[in-house]
Design an enzyme around this catalytic site. Sequence first.
Site, PDB file in Angstrom:
ATOM      1  N   ARG A   1      45.317   4.561 -38.118  1.00  0.00           N
ATOM      2  CA  ARG A   1      44.019   4.785 -38.791  1.00  0.00           C
ATOM      3  C   ARG A   1      42.922   4.204 -37.895  1.00  0.00           C
ATOM      4  O   ARG A   1      43.164   3.207 -37.213  1.00  0.00           O
ATOM      5  CB  ARG A   1      43.976   4.103 -40.172  1.00  0.00           C
ATOM      6  CG  ARG A   1      44.966   4.687 -41.174  1.00  0.00           C
ATOM      7  CD  ARG A   1      44.841   4.020 -42.533  1.00  0.00           C
ATOM      8  NE  ARG A   1      43.651   4.453 -43.255  1.00  0.00           N
ATOM      9  CZ  ARG A   1      43.242   3.917 -44.407  1.00  0.00           C
ATOM     10  NH1 ARG A   1      43.912   2.900 -44.946  1.00  0.00           N
ATOM     11  NH2 ARG A   1      42.180   4.366 -45.028  1.00  0.00           N
TER      12      ARG A   1
ATOM     13  N   ASP B   1      36.432  -3.388 -43.911  1.00  0.00           N
ATOM     14  CA  ASP B   1      37.401  -2.909 -42.912  1.00  0.00           C
ATOM     15  C   ASP B   1      36.987  -3.275 -41.500  1.00  0.00           C
ATOM     16  O   ASP B   1      37.819  -3.388 -40.605  1.00  0.00           O
ATOM     17  CB  ASP B   1      37.572  -1.397 -43.031  1.00  0.00           C
ATOM     18  CG  ASP B   1      38.291  -1.101 -44.324  1.00  0.00           C
ATOM     19  OD1 ASP B   1      37.609  -1.020 -45.365  1.00  0.00           O
ATOM     20  OD2 ASP B   1      39.520  -1.015 -44.318  1.00  0.00           O
TER      21      ASP B   1
HETATM   22  O1  MRU Z   1      41.484   3.126 -47.463  1.00  0.00           O
HETATM   23  P1  MRU Z   1      41.857   1.716 -47.806  1.00  0.00           P
HETATM   24  O2  MRU Z   1      42.472   1.588 -49.160  1.00  0.00           O
HETATM   25  O3  MRU Z   1      42.703   1.078 -46.732  1.00  0.00           O
HETATM   26  O4  MRU Z   1      40.472   0.943 -47.847  1.00  0.00           O
HETATM   27  C1  MRU Z   1      40.496  -0.432 -48.141  1.00  0.00           C
HETATM   28  C2  MRU Z   1      39.139  -1.025 -48.249  1.00  0.00           C
HETATM   29  O5  MRU Z   1      38.131  -0.374 -48.068  1.00  0.00           O
HETATM   30  C3  MRU Z   1      39.077  -2.504 -48.524  1.00  0.00           C
HETATM   31  O6  MRU Z   1      37.928  -2.815 -49.249  1.00  0.00           O
HETATM   32  C4  MRU Z   1      39.047  -3.261 -47.191  1.00  0.00           C
HETATM   33  O7  MRU Z   1      40.127  -2.882 -46.374  1.00  0.00           O
HETATM   34  C5  MRU Z   1      39.083  -4.720 -47.370  1.00  0.00           C
HETATM   35  S1  MRU Z   1      40.657  -5.246 -47.928  1.00  0.00           S
HETATM   36  C6  MRU Z   1      40.710  -6.922 -48.054  1.00  0.00           C
END
Ligand code: MRU
Length: 357
Positions: free
Chosen positions: A88, A236
């Site tokens: 990703r 992220d």
């Molecule tokens: O697509 P995802 O479920 O991986 O997205 C996750 C998020 O946006 C979270 O808010 C982020 O990774 C922070 S997790 C501590």
Amino acid sequence: MVPTVDWKEGKVILVDQTKLPLEVVFNEYSDYRDVMLAIRNLVVRGAPAIGVTAAMGVALGAQDIDAQDGTEFLKKLEPICSHMASARPTAVNLFWAIRRMQAFAEGLQEQPVARIKASLVDEAIRMKAEDIAVNRAMGSYGAAFVKDGDSILTHCNAGSLATAGFGTALGVIYAAHEQGRRVKVFADETRPILQGARLTAWELMQEGIDVTLITDNMAGYFMQKGMIDLVVVGTDRTVANGDVANKIGTYSVAVLAKEHGIPFYVAAPTSTIDFSIASGEKIPIEERDASEVTRVFDQVQVAPEGARAANPAFDVTPARYVTAIITEKGAFRPEDLHKIQDPQADLESLRVKTVGK
Ligand code: MRU
């Protein structure tokens, strides 16, 4: 709390987040390529959890390398790392963790191959333990912004399930709860993949925290009614100027919070901070399959056959909407974030301790 990611008897174990909350199923992985796919397909998700899983995936791949010496081993580790890095694009923890594993192996180049392999497993397990410790430290800094009786809005899932344990944004809430403060959480359902409905609501209910699930378009309503005291979200990738990439919809919540004078906090372990990028527009944003929008969680079609749909998985909240970024080193104003890179920085003078509404 359910363990998100584990290493057991030479295998990577993940709780399958695509099946939660209806089923709690643990998958076992003995091939690093399947670990990469588990990240890509959201069996495991959330930036810190992705990082720790990728480290374990690299350690797993390393076990099957056939090499005479450290130099040959490192050469063969490289394609495993690049494959893992293709999972990703947005969560920087993926690249951070892989780079750390590679650098660690480089430092052991002169050791026998069997020793390097075993040490890579130890390092991945250490990263898991460190992540939990970092989340606890972040939680204790963040809990200072939560008052008894506060209502907190969160978006997506930045809880134990998004990390190796305890969580980032939800870690702040757990820490306040552990300190005896009564808190009420409003969880945005978080379309299109519903991490808020499926994971945040479930996780908070498991921990006995008062949670009300709302659809994403209800956040403004509850803010306008004076029912939200603060917002806390995860990230992220947060960059040098304090711009924050997080789950799509975070930006709208931040703009609404500013309009209503509600503090907006971002819980960001330093493993999620990318100081190499100056500002948010350079953050790569993952575009996912349109079927996630035209269907609800791959079960029910909600759009006309053939409807065009867009599906950016993340957005960028400019630093001016962020009250403070909570890290394991303390909470900082976004404009001060870049200063914490300096090992000589006087962190105490930079820390934000309290912010009024
Ligand atoms: O697509 P995802 O479920 O991986 O997205 C996750 C998020 O946006 C979270 O808010 C982020 O990774 C922070 S997790 C501590």
